[in-house]
Enzyme design. Structure first.
Site, PDB file in Angstrom:
ATOM      1  N   SER A  42     -10.192 -11.258 -17.284  1.00  0.00           N
ATOM      2  CA  SER A  42     -11.215 -11.086 -18.319  1.00  0.00           C
ATOM      3  C   SER A  42     -11.344  -9.651 -18.801  1.00  0.00           C
ATOM      4  O   SER A  42     -11.747  -9.411 -19.948  1.00  0.00           O
ATOM      5  CB  SER A  42     -12.571 -11.563 -17.787  1.00  0.00           C
ATOM      6  OG  SER A  42     -12.904 -10.920 -16.567  1.00  0.00           O
ATOM      7  N   HIS A 248     -19.122  -6.891 -17.347  1.00  0.00           N
ATOM      8  CA  HIS A 248     -17.878  -6.590 -18.050  1.00  0.00           C
ATOM      9  C   HIS A 248     -18.122  -5.446 -19.034  1.00  0.00           C
ATOM     10  O   HIS A 248     -19.259  -5.185 -19.419  1.00  0.00           O
ATOM     11  CB  HIS A 248     -17.371  -7.815 -18.821  1.00  0.00           C
ATOM     12  CG  HIS A 248     -16.756  -8.865 -17.943  1.00  0.00           C
ATOM     13  ND1 HIS A 248     -17.517  -9.790 -17.263  1.00  0.00           N
ATOM     14  CD2 HIS A 248     -15.464  -9.119 -17.625  1.00  0.00           C
ATOM     15  CE1 HIS A 248     -16.714 -10.585 -16.570  1.00  0.00           C
ATOM     16  NE2 HIS A 248     -15.472 -10.193 -16.760  1.00  0.00           N
TER      17      HIS A 248
END
Length: 267
Positions: A42, A248
């Site tokens: 990711s 993230h």
């Protein structure tokens, strides 16, 4: 020319030819002629940035897409996928690689050691439970990850023998100085536990990437001072919608963190 001088000249020429032969093809051609393939999890698919699409949550605003937009290579394909492990990378992501591939980039390994579940457990549990969860992840790291990384890197080199391969690490997630941190109230003790685990993971990735003959790019310097709960964070904290963006990089993290680290590795 004396015999000694002739021998010396031959040795110098031989050394130069060896260096040239060992240099990846990408280094000898302009970036506009490169074939670029982005692999990984990711952090390479662009989770946390805007514009995510598909089951793999790929975004043109992740670092591979930003590098592609800035350099306009001859070809670009991202097969990076949120949730990828070394095993899924080897089984589903290698197909675009060829002898003609010039550049490969990737982040991989975080999901193998249970990155997401570890951070969520730390968010919801006590300091001691967080420390125990990180310790369990580090046991997996120490006993399993060398072989897993070596296998993935060997497969990449086999499929793209002439490529420059840049393996990027993971940022240190949390600022450790703020008194409070986020919705879950992540304590300083929890933040230190998670950060120490990330540092150990990066150390192993760096060692195995270097052993494979790849370039390792450490992003911790770029993200220094911009962890979650810092004054200007380059990473998303716990996010409700979409939840996958949690922990993230945000837009600044991909552009000023990851893209800058990739450019530095290629210069």
């Amino acid at each position: 020319m004396s015999r000694r001088t002739t021998v010396l000249a031959c040795l110098v020429m031989s050394t130069l030819l060896s260096i040239i032969a060992a240099t990846p093809a990408a280094a000898a051609t302009p970036r506009s002629e490169w074939d670029y393939v982005a692999l990984g999890d990711s952090y390479s698919s662009g989770v946390g940035a805007s514009g995510q699409t598909g089951l793999c949550l790929r975004s043109a605003n992740g670092y591979p897409g930003l590098w592609n937009a800035a350099n306009d290579p001859k070809s670009y394909r991202s097969v990076a996928c949120g949730g990828a492990t070394t095993t899924s990378l080897r089984s589903t992501q290698l197909w675009p690689l060829t002898r003609g591939t010039d550049l490969v980039t990737l982040t991989i390994g975080g999901n193998d050691v249970g990155f997401a579940s570890t951070v969520i457990t730390c968010t919801l549990s006590s300091d001691s439970k967080c420390a125990a969860t990180v310790a369990s992840a580090m046991q997996v790291l120490r006993t399993e990850m060398t072989a897993k990384l070596d296998g993935a890197y060997a497969d990449i080199r086999r499929e793209a023998p002439n490529a420059r391969v840049v393996v990027l690490g993971y940022p240190i997630l949390f600022d450790e100085t703020a008194a409070t941190c986020g919705i879950g109230g992540m304590s300083i003790a929890k933040r230190k536990s998670i950060n120490s685990g990330a540092a150990e993971l990066n150390e192993l990735i760096a060692a195995r990437a270097t052993a494979a003959g790849f370039t390792f790019s450490d992003v911790t310097d770029e993200f220094a001072g911009h962890g979650i709960c810092a004054a200007t964070p380059w990473l998303n904290g716990l996010t409700v919608i979409p939840a996958t963006n949690s922990f993230h990089p945000n837009a600044a993290g991909y552009r000023s963190g990851y893209l800058r680290a990739l450019n530095a590795a290629l210069n």
